[in-house]
Design a protein around this motif. Structure first.
Motif, PDB file in Angstrom:
ATOM      1  N   SER A  52       0.902  -1.328  -0.081  1.00 28.46           N
ATOM      2  CA  SER A  52       0.002  -0.025   0.034  1.00 28.46           C
ATOM      3  C   SER A  52       0.918   1.125  -0.013  1.00 28.46           C
ATOM      4  O   SER A  52       1.897   1.354   0.397  1.00 28.46           O
ATOM      5  CB  SER A  52      -0.938   0.065   1.189  1.00 28.46           C
ATOM      6  N   PRO A  53       0.517   2.315  -0.636  1.00 23.11           N
ATOM      7  CA  PRO A  53       1.271   3.660  -0.615  1.00 23.11           C
ATOM      8  C   PRO A  53       1.496   4.226   0.621  1.00 23.11           C
ATOM      9  O   PRO A  53       0.424   4.203   1.504  1.00 23.11           O
ATOM     10  CB  PRO A  53       0.402   4.592  -1.302  1.00 23.11           C
ATOM     11  N   GLN A  54       2.521   4.595   1.114  1.00 17.73           N
ATOM     12  CA  GLN A  54       2.809   5.151   2.327  1.00 17.73           C
ATOM     13  C   GLN A  54       2.795   6.678   2.119  1.00 17.73           C
ATOM     14  O   GLN A  54       3.473   7.250   1.292  1.00 17.73           O
ATOM     15  CB  GLN A  54       4.219   4.802   2.969  1.00 17.73           C
ATOM     16  N   TRP A  55       2.140   7.533   2.924  1.00 18.32           N
ATOM     17  CA  TRP A  55       1.974   8.912   2.934  1.00 18.32           C
ATOM     18  C   TRP A  55       3.460   9.635   3.555  1.00 18.32           C
ATOM     19  O   TRP A  55       4.008   9.217   4.444  1.00 18.32           O
ATOM     20  CB  TRP A  55       0.848   9.352   3.940  1.00 18.32           C
ATOM     21  N   VAL A  56       3.948  10.403   2.508  1.00 18.29           N
ATOM     22  CA  VAL A  56       5.173  11.145   2.608  1.00 18.29           C
ATOM     23  C   VAL A  56       4.971  12.825   2.581  1.00 18.29           C
ATOM     24  O   VAL A  56       6.150  13.385   2.696  1.00 18.29           O
ATOM     25  CB  VAL A  56       6.256  10.450   1.986  1.00 18.29           C
ATOM     26  N   GLY A  57       3.866  12.818   2.472  1.00 16.97           N
ATOM     27  CA  GLY A  57       3.691  14.404   2.248  1.00 16.97           C
ATOM     28  C   GLY A  57       4.371  15.059   0.991  1.00 16.97           C
ATOM     29  O   GLY A  57       4.181  14.778  -0.120  1.00 16.97           O
TER      30      GLY A  57
END
Length: 298
Positions: A52-57
């Motif tokens: 799953s995609p990981q939020w990195v801003g």
């Protein structure tokens, strides 16, 4: 009264019911993928696509600002834009003026100029790659004209020439398409205007400066915008002829997006680069609305 209200409601909803199938297809194939790409720009989604995609801003945007290759490709794209658009605005207009004459066999000339448009870009790219080769037709003609001392020109292998060689193919393929647009506009200009201009001493090529160019302004703006957007999204020519080389000299933004997404599997960063390209195209579209708002053809 209820019957009248139902009729009015039906009349209001009918257009949306007809639009619903097309809007559904656009939503699934255009709008939803665009929203996903925008979301992925703020995540880390690469290599292992099952994760799953990981939020990195804003991490991808910071990387974009410090990416020398991106700025190189953006510069190449603007060079492409500046080099291709003026030629595709004015050369097709000249061709349209030439073929807009009641001469015998003029249809064959129109067909000849339009033929490159219907040729597949894959076929055209391969053919021009052969023409540009060290032993290709262009270098052979150069040797024939200049003699044995002629050195083959590295059209596609020189960092100084590769991008311009690809640009020439884009211009060659687009001439006929934009010529047809101009031809439609020229045939809408009344002949009486040219006759009146001739009485005032405006004849020959001067009549085109006095009559044709002012009346063709909407078409000039339309062609400028269409060709500009196409130039910013060029991909096939680069992919087939140079693969972005040598030394990234012919790599454009769209090819860089392809490379990041499908070769390096850095999907999130490819979406970030694509978002930057979208802002460029959006700016061109806004300029079109700004300068073409009063033109009825637009």
């Amino acid at each position: 009264m209820p019957e009248v209200s139902m009729t009015a409601l039906r009349d209001r909803l009918s257009p949306y019911l007809f639009l619903a199938p097309a809007l559904t297809i656009l939503g699934l194939t255009v709008f939803w993928p665009a929203l996903q790409a925008f979301y992925f720009s703020f995540t880390r989604f690469d290599y292992n696509l099952t994760r799953s995609p990981q939020w990195v801003g804003l991490e991808n945007f910071q990387r974009l600002l410090n990416d020398a290759v991106f700025w190189k490709t953006l510069g190449n794209t603007f060079i492409y834009l500046i080099g291709v658009v003026p030629l595709l605005v004015f050369l097709p207009l000249g061709l349209a003026i030439l073929v807009n004459r009641p001469l015998r066999g003029i249809t064959l000339f129109r067909l000849a100029y339009y033929t490159p448009v219907i040729v597949s870009i894959v076929v055209a790219g391969i053919a021009w790659r052969w023409l540009y080769a060290e032993t290709g037709l262009l270098n052979q003609l150069g040797q024939l004209v200049f003699g044995e001392g002629f050195q083959p020109i590295p059209w596609l292998t020189s960092p100084a020439l590769a991008l311009f060689s690809v640009m020439a193919v884009t211009v060659w393929k687009g001439l006929g398409y934009y010529m047809v647009i101009y031809l439609a506009g020229l045939q809408g200009i009344p002949l009486e205007l040219y006759e009146a201009a001739a009485l005032d001493g405006s004849d020959g090529w001067r009549r085109h400066l006095d009559i044709t160019l002012p009346l063709m302004r909407p078409y000039l703006v339309l062609v400028a915008v269409i060709s500009a957007i196409s130039a910013t999204k060029v991909f096939e020519e680069v992919f087939i002829m140079t693969q972005g080389g040598p030394l990234n000299s012919s790599k454009t933004v769209v090819y860089y997006v392809y490379q990041q997404a499908f070769q390096k599997l850095e999907v999130s960063y490819a979406c970030t680069v694509g978002l930057a390209l979208f802002l460029v195209v959006l700016t061109l579209s806004l300029l079109r609305l700004r300068f073409g708002a009063s033109d009825p053809v637009l």
